[in-house]
Design an enzyme around this catalytic site. Sequence first.
Site, mmCIF file in Angstrom:
data_model
loop_
_atom_site.group_PDB
_atom_site.id
_atom_site.type_symbol
_atom_site.label_atom_id
_atom_site.label_comp_id
_atom_site.label_asym_id
_atom_site.label_seq_id
_atom_site.Cartn_x
_atom_site.Cartn_y
_atom_site.Cartn_z
ATOM 1 N N LYS A 156 0.907 -0.954 -0.074
ATOM 2 C CA LYS A 156 0.069 -0.084 -0.143
ATOM 3 C C LYS A 156 0.958 1.378 -0.081
ATOM 4 C CE LYS A 156 -3.910 2.065 -0.110
ATOM 5 N NZ LYS A 156 -4.924 1.554 -1.278
ATOM 6 N N SER A 226 -1.279 -0.911 -4.435
ATOM 7 C CA SER A 226 -2.058 -0.087 -4.393
ATOM 8 C C SER A 226 -1.915 1.040 -3.791
ATOM 9 C CB SER A 226 -3.413 -0.814 -3.763
ATOM 10 O OG SER A 226 -4.608 -0.335 -3.713
#
Length: 365
Positions: A156, A226
């Site tokens: 992330k 992401s």
Amino acid sequence: MTRRAFVHRIAANAPDDVAGFTARVAEGEIKPRDVVAILGKTEGNGCVNDFSRGLATRALSDALSRAGADPSHVCLVMSGGTEGGLSPHFLVFEARVVDEPSKTGALAVGCARSARLPYEHLGRLAQVDTVAVGVRAAMRDAGLERPEDVHFVQIKCPLLTADRVAAAEARGLTTATRDTLKSMGLSRAASALGVGVALGEIDRERLTDSDVGRDFSLFSERASASAGVELEDHEIVVLGEAQGGWAGLLRIDHAVMEDALDVEPVRATLARLGLSASGQLVPQQAARVVALLAKAEAGASGLLRGRRHTMLNDSDISATRHARAFVAGALGGLIGHAEIFVSGGAEHQGPDGGGPVAIIVEAAP
């Protein structure tokens, strides 16, 4: 010390729906202080203003705190966008210390967090290097010494907002882009290249800033990144096969899709793990799919096997949203459901238009 990985897939009725997590804690199925990572698919747009990710992160943090765990010790990786038939859910990863003999090939899980990334470093080699350091730290946490034992790295990473761009410029610095949506792709790109450098797939000495998000001949076969507005550092989760120090019945393997229709490598991976592509058992073996994780990307050529696609030309819906729905349908057809972790935007994550896929199964006792 021997550890054992546990993975729980929990359906979610909303981004802040932690009832399933709380129930499993109450039943003793999840030991909250052993939770090391939670990956989630939330039903936002997956773009800069997708606040479903932050809502889920907050709800899960609160649930962990109520259960007596420290959420700052848990990697919370929320991926927005459940287009098409994608089903919102959470994947909860535990690493418990057990009194069991270790098993070669058992699932190993390692986590790390980077320092806060200065805004001017996003999408540049400084971010590549930051992620590479973090991936190596997560490998050490998992006890994985060999890059070839790593099957998937979920990251992330941050993105730029107008305020963050202004903050950098106020210090007399420039950011890689002033376009906040484009910053998501650049952050994913630099993160993926960092994974490739850490795993020996990409030569760091040959990289330049201009390669990030541009030279798609450079990619990692095991990176998944992401981007989100809800953090300013990197949360890194490494999944691999242990050569020692881990026990249990969970196994992992990975495949690489060459394009969005390329399900044959995934079919072969299911077979190696003891399952047929229909989700049924291979004779004389028994296994069940616990989690399927994948990257999705609209090919930059605008073609899919020689035929035109319109994902890159749609001004109403981001190409990443089209790609998630498309790949989820292709993969869901193999395992019989779409409660799968498909993340859009696969810059340097597998070949252009394709992407890595990882499958975790529970083998028979």
